[in-house]
Enzyme design. Structure first.
Site, PDB file in Angstrom:
ATOM      1  N   TYR A 160      51.259  33.472  11.683  1.00 21.49           N
ATOM      2  CA  TYR A 160      50.091  32.604  11.668  1.00 21.49           C
ATOM      3  C   TYR A 160      48.965  33.145  12.550  1.00 21.49           C
ATOM      4  CZ  TYR A 160      46.928  28.912  12.794  1.00 21.49           C
ATOM      5  OH  TYR A 160      45.777  28.219  13.007  1.00 21.49           O
ATOM      6  N   ASP A 215      50.524  28.324  19.335  1.00 22.44           N
ATOM      7  CA  ASP A 215      50.533  27.424  18.172  1.00 22.44           C
ATOM      8  C   ASP A 215      51.648  27.840  17.215  1.00 22.44           C
ATOM      9  OD1 ASP A 215      49.949  25.728  16.091  1.00 22.44           O
ATOM     10  OD2 ASP A 215      47.834  26.273  15.940  1.00 22.44           O
ATOM     11  N   HIS A 217      52.261  26.146  14.533  1.00 23.72           N
ATOM     12  CA  HIS A 217      51.678  25.795  13.225  1.00 23.72           C
ATOM     13  C   HIS A 217      52.689  25.178  12.263  1.00 23.72           C
ATOM     14  CE1 HIS A 217      48.147  26.146  10.430  1.00 23.72           C
ATOM     15  NE2 HIS A 217      47.582  25.906  11.590  1.00 23.72           N
ATOM     16  N   HIS A 317      40.721  19.344  18.451  1.00 21.02           N
ATOM     17  CA  HIS A 317      40.671  20.462  17.507  1.00 21.02           C
ATOM     18  C   HIS A 317      39.260  21.048  17.491  1.00 21.02           C
ATOM     19  CE1 HIS A 317      41.108  21.943  13.121  1.00 21.02           C
ATOM     20  NE2 HIS A 317      41.974  22.630  13.843  1.00 21.02           N
ATOM     21  N   GLU A 344      39.477  23.231  22.238  1.00 17.97           N
ATOM     22  CA  GLU A 344      39.547  24.466  21.439  1.00 17.97           C
ATOM     23  C   GLU A 344      38.124  24.886  21.081  1.00 17.97           C
ATOM     24  OE1 GLU A 344      41.345  23.968  17.577  1.00 17.97           O
ATOM     25  OE2 GLU A 344      42.068  26.034  17.557  1.00 17.97           O
TER      26      GLU A 344
HETATM   27 MG   LIG Z   1      46.517  24.441  15.545  1.00 14.75          MG
END
Ligand SMILES: [Mg+2]
Length: 408
Positions: A160, A215, A217, A317, A344
């Site tokens: 990812y 992360d 994910h 986010h 983020e």
């Molecule tokens: Mg994420």
């Protein structure tokens, strides 16, 4: 005061930003972001066909009642398309409110709790050395926190948010162009064997002060996630993100029983009802909702307040799919929230993006410094917007090596 019209724009530099502009009879306008990544035309159409005709004639100052009208009035509640559309309207109404009051939004929330909001960058590498170069690049720029993703040896695709080849680590963003998704391959065993050692190496190389985030994910099963969370404890992570698919929230109990690693979840949530039990049971440490996807400032502020009661901090986010309008709404919440954690943040400050969304929000030494301009503090240049049109895109999909469909 009345809303007299509203317009929706779709497009932007390298992203299909969905921008709502609400006009009032007093000449003041408000702006909001409805960008639902890779499904951008859907909230745009919902706004145009259903919501804007209802907004005309309403008093924009009644943002709470308008939010309840949208949410309760839909009958079929929630879902990302509707909530992104509501999110844009709510942001625009708060923008109008701030302009009327001649105050930046953080003042309307309760004023500043801090001078700057710590952000994290995305460091990534095709292999460990490539990742170390990427982390060094961001540390040299003054970042105090980085999310780290690394190519896993022996997997046909590397994992990812990882570039296919070395040296492409600065602001690596997966290409979403085309409506047919790229297929990535995943192997949880190879990942679980490899990644804990990489995280420890990063800690050794960069010392105790760097905040390291990672992360998963949504890729691991609950038992695997519990084992993985335990195995990464020596790296002293700032957070472990989305260890399992978030639909099965009881899975987090298993992780808690086996590890003290801080857990961050919520970027796919679009309602307080997606996270209230997680927060109340204190199964997470950071809530990752975004103002656009979770229906606007009004409901997200309620989530932040609930989280504060349970020692859960914010970590909104901030993927490149959010336009500077959503990021501004979050910058104001970050300036105010007593339980702020981190934000983020991907450097989007291209000249094209700045020209489309002029603003005084700044990023310095890994901190966002919120604008003092009234409202959201971001404008929108319609002449610039005319340069762009919608270009379809899609997230990759993930399959295991035998072809089984897996979680992206
Ligand atoms: Mg994420």
């Amino acid at each position: 005061m009345k809303i007299i019209d509203a317009k929706v724009f779709v497009g932007g530099p390298a992203k299909n930003y969905v921008t709502l502009k609400i006009m009032t009879d007093q000449g003041i306008y408000g702006l909001g972001d409805a960008t639902l990544n890779n499904r951008e035309t859907l909230p745009a159409q919902y706004l145009t066909d259903y919501l804007i005709p209802n907004l005309v004639g309403m008093d924009p100052r009644n943002s709470e009642d308008i939010w309840q009208f949208l949410y309760r009035g839909a009958y079929f509640r929630r879902g990302p398309i509707a909530m992104a559309a509501f999110g844009a309207i709510d942001m625009a109404l708060w923008d109008i409110k701030g302009k009327l009051a001649n105050m930046p939004l953080y003042q309307l929330f309760g004023g500043k709790s801090r001078d700057g909001a710590m952000v994290y960058a995305h460091a990534t590498g095709a292999d460990t050395e490539d990742l170390m170069d990427s982390i060094s690049y961001y540390v040299d720029q003054g970042y105090k926190a980085v999310r780290v993703q690394c190519g896993v040896p022996g997997m046909p695709t590397k994992g990812y948010a990882v570039p296919e080849s070395k040296g492409a680590f600065r602001n690596h963003i997966t290409s979403y162009s085309g409506i047919r998704p790229k297929v990535e391959t995943w192997d949880s065993d190879k990942y679980m064997r490899f990644m804990p050692g990489v995280l420890e190496e990063i800690r050794d190389r960069f010392g105790p002060d760097l905040k390291i985030l990672h992360d998963v994910h949504h890729r691991l099963m609950p038992r695997e996630a519990a084992a993985f969370a335990k195995s990464v404890e020596p790296a002293n992570l700032f957070w472990l993100e989305d260890p399992t698919p978030a639909e099965d929230q009881d899975a987090l109990t298993l992780i808690r029983q086996h590890s003290t690693v801080p857990i961050a979840i919520g970027e796919v949530f679009n309602s307080i009802y997606d996270c209230n039990k997680l927060i109340e049971r204190e199964l997470i440490d950071f809530i990752r909702v975004a103002v656009t996807y979770a229906g606007g400032i009004t409901p997200v502020k309620r989530i932040v307040d609930l989280a504060g009661l349970h020692h859960v901090r914010t970590g909104f986010h901030g993927a490149p799919s959010h336009s500077p309008l959503c990021m501004a709404a979050q910058a104001h919440l970050n300036a105010w929230a007593p339980n702020f954690g981190i934000q983020e943040y991907l450097v989007l400050g291209t000249p094209e993006c700045d020209a489309l969304f002029p603003s005084d929000h700044r990023m310095e030494n890994g901190m966002v410094l919120v604008s003092d301009a009234p409202g959201l503090g971001v404008d929108f240049d319609e002449k610039e917007a005319a340069r762009y049109e919608y270009a379809p895109g899609s997230h990759p999909v993930v399959r295991l090596e035998d072809g089984t469909m897996w979680n992206y």
